[in-house]
Design a protein around this motif. Sequence first.
Motif, PDB file in Angstrom:
ATOM      1  N   ASP A 280      52.551  52.659  32.153  1.00  0.00           N
ATOM      2  CA  ASP A 280      53.544  53.164  31.099  1.00  0.00           C
ATOM      3  C   ASP A 280      52.720  52.756  29.710  1.00  0.00           C
ATOM      4  O   ASP A 280      52.608  51.867  28.946  1.00  0.00           O
TER       5      ASP A 280
ATOM      6  N   GLU B  30      55.882  69.082  43.113  1.00  0.00           N
ATOM      7  CA  GLU B  30      54.566  69.105  42.075  1.00  0.00           C
ATOM      8  C   GLU B  30      54.407  70.542  42.162  1.00  0.00           C
ATOM      9  O   GLU B  30      53.090  70.767  41.934  1.00  0.00           O
TER      10      GLU B  30
ATOM     11  N   GLN C 209      52.390  58.198  30.781  1.00  0.00           N
ATOM     12  CA  GLN C 209      52.104  57.442  31.767  1.00  0.00           C
ATOM     13  C   GLN C 209      50.107  58.297  32.030  1.00  0.00           C
ATOM     14  O   GLN C 209      49.366  58.551  32.017  1.00  0.00           O
TER      15      GLN C 209
ATOM     16  N   GLN D 272      46.375  57.421  34.348  1.00  0.00           N
ATOM     17  CA  GLN D 272      46.471  57.250  35.288  1.00  0.00           C
ATOM     18  C   GLN D 272      45.135  56.423  35.312  1.00  0.00           C
ATOM     19  O   GLN D 272      43.871  57.418  35.264  1.00  0.00           O
TER      20      GLN D 272
ATOM     21  N   THR E  60      51.547  52.649  43.341  1.00  0.00           N
ATOM     22  CA  THR E  60      51.370  51.983  42.026  1.00  0.00           C
ATOM     23  C   THR E  60      50.616  52.514  41.356  1.00  0.00           C
ATOM     24  O   THR E  60      49.240  52.089  41.332  1.00  0.00           O
ATOM     25  N   ARG E  61      50.268  53.758  40.698  1.00  0.00           N
ATOM     26  CA  ARG E  61      49.127  54.545  39.912  1.00  0.00           C
ATOM     27  C   ARG E  61      49.256  54.320  38.444  1.00  0.00           C
ATOM     28  O   ARG E  61      48.109  55.138  38.119  1.00  0.00           O
ATOM     29  N   TRP E  62      49.930  54.437  37.715  1.00  0.00           N
ATOM     30  CA  TRP E  62      50.414  54.301  36.509  1.00  0.00           C
ATOM     31  C   TRP E  62      50.067  53.191  35.420  1.00  0.00           C
ATOM     32  O   TRP E  62      50.815  52.686  36.003  1.00  0.00           O
TER      33      TRP E  62
ATOM     34  N   THR F 117      53.339  51.325  36.757  1.00  0.00           N
ATOM     35  CA  THR F 117      54.428  52.173  36.806  1.00  0.00           C
ATOM     36  C   THR F 117      54.104  52.383  38.905  1.00  0.00           C
ATOM     37  O   THR F 117      53.048  53.120  39.029  1.00  0.00           O
ATOM     38  N   SER F 118      55.608  52.440  39.482  1.00  0.00           N
ATOM     39  CA  SER F 118      55.206  53.059  40.491  1.00  0.00           C
ATOM     40  C   SER F 118      56.434  54.527  40.610  1.00  0.00           C
ATOM     41  O   SER F 118      57.555  54.712  40.331  1.00  0.00           O
ATOM     42  N   ALA F 119      56.441  54.912  41.826  1.00  0.00           N
ATOM     43  CA  ALA F 119      56.869  56.879  42.108  1.00  0.00           C
ATOM     44  C   ALA F 119      56.305  56.640  43.351  1.00  0.00           C
ATOM     45  O   ALA F 119      54.978  57.183  43.630  1.00  0.00           O
ATOM     46  N   GLY F 120      57.417  57.807  43.763  1.00  0.00           N
ATOM     47  CA  GLY F 120      56.900  58.073  45.992  1.00  0.00           C
ATOM     48  C   GLY F 120      56.646  56.781  46.326  1.00  0.00           C
ATOM     49  O   GLY F 120      55.539  57.988  46.764  1.00  0.00           O
TER      50      GLY F 120
END
Length: 367
Positions: A95, A259, A100, A102, A91-93, A85-88
């Motif tokens: 689902d 964050e 999420q 890691q 792609t580190r997670w 899963t990508s965010a910001g």
Amino acid sequence: MLKQYRLRDYKFRLVLWVTALSVLGILIIGSADKDLQNKQILGLIMGFVLMIVVSLFDYVWLLKFYWIFYFIGLALLVAVMLVGTSAGGATRWLDLGFTQFQPSDLMKIILVVFFAQFFSKHEDDLSSFKVIVMSVAIILVPVFLIYKQPNLSTCILTLLLFCVIYFAAGLSYKVIAGILAVLAPVIVILVGIILRPGQTLIQEYQLIRILAWLHPEQYPDEAAQQIYSISAIGSGQLYGKGLETTAVASVKNANFLAEAQTDFIFAVAGEELGFLGCCAIIILEILIVLECIWIGRNAREFSGTLLCCGMGALIGIQSIMNICVATGLMPNTGLPLPFVSSGLTSLMTLFIGIGLVLNVGLQVKKY
């Protein structure tokens, strides 16, 4: 696998420090983002149960599967590249539906376990060329996979962790001196290349973070987070503004900190708990590290010593990196503060690591 242990050998002091820091973290997270507090409480309960269960398993037996753990970790990192899963922009997670996950957090614990066993098996030839090359090759595979996410801060943390465990294992000082003599000019050259326009060694956003740290006046937007963080910590003064403060002048309440519940949780602590609150967090992190080292010194097996040393190093280095970012002493990264920042994966994997340390402490050295 399971042994009969004496209750008096259980290191309740380590459990106390970890629990106290985690509870403090829950209070601060509730102030940073109330919606995440219940999830963190659930993470603490699940992590505590995991810690107790793992602490009852014979670590010597578990370390026999060190290669299996290593390949499981690699498989999870590869899975991130394929279906992550990508965010910001990263792609580190993975689902899992309810959260999420890691894998890089789990990989750090796996590497501590792996090298504790690997170096104990090569105790007599740690400084040989063959073992050095093998060790570097083994660590570079997960580091490369983590780098591709991209996650440069975790790459740096992983490499530093590897160096500390190797040093604790007894790497020759002559070899260390030789490596430093080679690395020093290489690092200077790499820094020069990274700061040169058009470089391709690191991502553009990573370069901007470094430049914003070096020249904040030239990159006001990128440097803003750390400037706000420093302002928040300073505004707390000695006693802070109080948890969940409603003060209009609060940096957190104005949503200036991105964050705040993870990367900049120390800034929230500084603003609301003041200098004394920050000192309490730092002291608890130090006590946990020292307790790990103390248990390791009295370990029955050499692998147990390295395991405890590695866990202490992981918590210590990650704490330093997070706090240095929040106080502007190093470029902005994305590392959580151990046991304090929000995040189920980070919290639960750390509890697993502490469970392993507790088992080392249960197996008293025979004199």
